[in-house]
Structure formats: C-alpha cells, structure tokens
Motif scaffolding. Structure first.
Motif, PDB file in Angstrom:
ATOM      1  N   THR A  73     144.617  26.623  -3.563  1.00  8.06           N
ATOM      2  CA  THR A  73     144.534  26.687  -5.017  1.00  8.06           C
ATOM      3  C   THR A  73     145.751  26.017  -5.640  1.00  8.06           C
ATOM      4  N   LYS A  74     145.620  25.719  -6.911  1.00  9.63           N
ATOM      5  CA  LYS A  74     146.710  25.125  -7.684  1.00  9.63           C
ATOM      6  C   LYS A  74     146.706  25.756  -9.061  1.00  9.63           C
ATOM      7  N   THR A  75     147.832  25.605  -9.760  1.00 13.84           N
ATOM      8  CA  THR A  75     147.930  26.080 -11.137  1.00 13.84           C
ATOM      9  C   THR A  75     148.088  24.873 -12.045  1.00 13.84           C
ATOM     10  N   VAL A  76     147.273  24.805 -13.072  1.00 12.00           N
ATOM     11  CA  VAL A  76     147.316  23.720 -14.045  1.00 12.00           C
ATOM     12  C   VAL A  76     147.718  24.323 -15.385  1.00 12.00           C
ATOM     13  N   VAL A 121     148.175  27.489 -21.703  1.00 15.76           N
ATOM     14  CA  VAL A 121     147.084  28.037 -20.905  1.00 15.76           C
ATOM     15  C   VAL A 121     147.398  27.723 -19.446  1.00 15.76           C
ATOM     16  N   GLY A 122     147.342  28.735 -18.609  1.00 14.39           N
ATOM     17  CA  GLY A 122     147.522  28.555 -17.176  1.00 14.39           C
ATOM     18  C   GLY A 122     146.193  28.759 -16.484  1.00 14.39           C
ATOM     19  N   VAL A 123     145.809  27.806 -15.654  1.00 18.15           N
ATOM     20  CA  VAL A 123     144.531  27.882 -14.949  1.00 18.15           C
ATOM     21  C   VAL A 123     144.804  27.841 -13.451  1.00 18.15           C
ATOM     22  N   VAL A 124     144.362  28.866 -12.737  1.00 16.56           N
ATOM     23  CA  VAL A 124     144.429  28.869 -11.281  1.00 16.56           C
ATOM     24  C   VAL A 124     143.046  28.474 -10.799  1.00 16.56           C
ATOM     25  N   CYS A 125     142.998  27.382 -10.028  1.00 20.19           N
ATOM     26  CA  CYS A 125     141.705  26.862  -9.594  1.00 20.19           C
ATOM     27  C   CYS A 125     141.818  26.254  -8.204  1.00 20.19           C
ATOM     28  N   ASN A 126     140.675  25.973  -7.622  1.00 16.25           N
ATOM     29  CA  ASN A 126     140.633  25.307  -6.328  1.00 16.25           C
ATOM     30  C   ASN A 126     141.186  23.895  -6.463  1.00 16.25           C
ATOM     31  N   ASP A 127     141.754  23.384  -5.382  1.00 13.08           N
ATOM     32  CA  ASP A 127     142.318  22.036  -5.402  1.00 13.08           C
ATOM     33  C   ASP A 127     141.295  20.976  -5.792  1.00 13.08           C
ATOM     34  N   GLU A 128     140.024  21.235  -5.530  1.00 20.06           N
ATOM     35  CA  GLU A 128     138.974  20.246  -5.809  1.00 20.06           C
ATOM     36  C   GLU A 128     138.707  20.062  -7.302  1.00 20.06           C
ATOM     37  N   ALA A 143     139.337  18.854 -10.778  1.00 18.61           N
ATOM     38  CA  ALA A 143     140.176  17.814 -11.383  1.00 18.61           C
ATOM     39  C   ALA A 143     140.762  18.314 -12.701  1.00 18.61           C
ATOM     40  N   GLU A 144     142.025  17.979 -12.938  1.00 20.65           N
ATOM     41  CA  GLU A 144     142.667  18.350 -14.182  1.00 20.65           C
ATOM     42  C   GLU A 144     141.896  17.800 -15.375  1.00 20.65           C
ATOM     43  N   SER A 145     141.356  16.603 -15.211  1.00 18.24           N
ATOM     44  CA  SER A 145     140.601  15.974 -16.300  1.00 18.24           C
ATOM     45  C   SER A 145     139.353  16.784 -16.656  1.00 18.24           C
ATOM     46  N   THR A 146     138.759  17.460 -15.694  1.00 20.38           N
ATOM     47  CA  THR A 146     137.592  18.306 -15.961  1.00 20.38           C
ATOM     48  C   THR A 146     137.976  19.440 -16.899  1.00 20.38           C
ATOM     49  N   LEU A 147     139.131  20.049 -16.656  1.00 21.60           N
ATOM     50  CA  LEU A 147     139.605  21.149 -17.492  1.00 21.60           C
ATOM     51  C   LEU A 147     139.929  20.658 -18.899  1.00 21.60           C
ATOM     52  N   VAL A 148     140.670  19.572 -18.970  1.00 21.34           N
ATOM     53  CA  VAL A 148     141.089  19.023 -20.266  1.00 21.34           C
ATOM     54  C   VAL A 148     139.878  18.548 -21.070  1.00 21.34           C
ATOM     55  N   ASP A 149     138.954  17.859 -20.415  1.00 26.30           N
ATOM     56  CA  ASP A 149     137.770  17.353 -21.120  1.00 26.30           C
ATOM     57  C   ASP A 149     136.921  18.490 -21.692  1.00 26.30           C
ATOM     58  N   ALA A 150     136.801  19.587 -20.941  1.00 32.78           N
ATOM     59  CA  ALA A 150     136.024  20.733 -21.429  1.00 32.78           C
ATOM     60  C   ALA A 150     136.665  21.306 -22.688  1.00 32.78           C
ATOM     61  N   LEU A 151     137.992  21.374 -22.693  1.00 37.93           N
ATOM     62  CA  LEU A 151     138.683  21.899 -23.875  1.00 37.93           C
ATOM     63  C   LEU A 151     138.654  20.924 -25.041  1.00 37.93           C
ATOM     64  N   GLY A 197     134.954  26.713  -9.573  1.00 41.22           N
ATOM     65  CA  GLY A 197     136.227  26.532  -8.882  1.00 41.22           C
ATOM     66  C   GLY A 197     137.416  27.109  -9.627  1.00 41.22           C
ATOM     67  N   VAL A 198     137.210  27.541 -10.887  1.00 41.40           N
ATOM     68  CA  VAL A 198     138.292  28.175 -11.647  1.00 41.40           C
ATOM     69  C   VAL A 198     138.339  29.653 -11.250  1.00 41.40           C
ATOM     70  N   ASN A 199     139.513  30.102 -10.803  1.00 45.14           N
ATOM     71  CA  ASN A 199     139.682  31.482 -10.344  1.00 45.14           C
ATOM     72  C   ASN A 199     140.191  32.402 -11.436  1.00 45.14           C
ATOM     73  N   SER A 200     141.108  31.918 -12.275  1.00 45.30           N
ATOM     74  CA  SER A 200     141.621  32.747 -13.364  1.00 45.30           C
ATOM     75  C   SER A 200     142.194  31.871 -14.468  1.00 45.30           C
ATOM     76  N   VAL A 201     142.209  32.438 -15.672  1.00 41.76           N
ATOM     77  CA  VAL A 201     142.737  31.746 -16.844  1.00 41.76           C
ATOM     78  C   VAL A 201     143.649  32.718 -17.580  1.00 41.76           C
ATOM     79  N   SER A 202     144.865  32.281 -17.914  1.00 45.16           N
ATOM     80  CA  SER A 202     145.761  33.098 -18.723  1.00 45.16           C
ATOM     81  C   SER A 202     146.163  32.291 -19.948  1.00 45.16           C
TER      82      SER A 202
END
Length: 75
Positions: free
Chosen positions: A2-5, A42-49, A51-59, A29-34
């Motif tokens: 996992t990684k934190t974004v 916003v801190g996102v703990v997610c699987n390495d797979e 992509a940061e762009s997926t998170l940013v684009d959704a927001l 693949g997102v495990n938690s959001v704070s």
C-alpha cells in the motif's frame, strides 16, 4: 503493498469532507480516506496499483461543479 497519497482539496465544510470521502472510497483499491478541514488535506491509503491520477481526476469532477481546487501534494 500500500501507499499513502496526499491531496490538497479546497474543502470548506463537513459536507465537502463527506463528499470527498465518499468519492474516493468508491475507487477500487482505496483502503481508507482521512480528511482535515483545517489544513484542507486528504490522505488516501490505497493499493500500489491505484494511480494518483485516478484519485485526482475523480475529485476534479466533483470540484469542477463546486469551484474547489484539487492538487496532488505527494505522489
């Protein structure tokens, strides 16, 4: 693995915070959001797979209609 974004989001209220949490939690693949309204971070703990762009684009889809900023802070 996992990684934190970390993402800076122009949240102004608990409604914004809740929306951000709901949007990101729906991504596979997102495990938690704070969220921290004071720092607008916003801190996102997610699987390495995930992509940061997926998170940013959704927001950005949400932010576009509400005029909020969305900025990736750490990859």
């Amino acid at each position: 693995m996992t990684k934190t974004v970390n993402i800076k989001v122009g949240m102004t209220c608990s409604g914004c915070s809740g929306a951000v949490t709901r949007i990101l939690s729906k991504i596979e693949g997102v495990n938690s959001v704070s969220t921290d309204l004071e720092t607008k971070m916003v801190g996102v703990v997610c699987n390495d797979e995930v992509a940061e762009s997926t998170l940013v684009d959704a927001l950005k889809k949400w932010a576009g209609s509400s005029g909020k900023i969305v900025e990736l802070v750490t990859p």
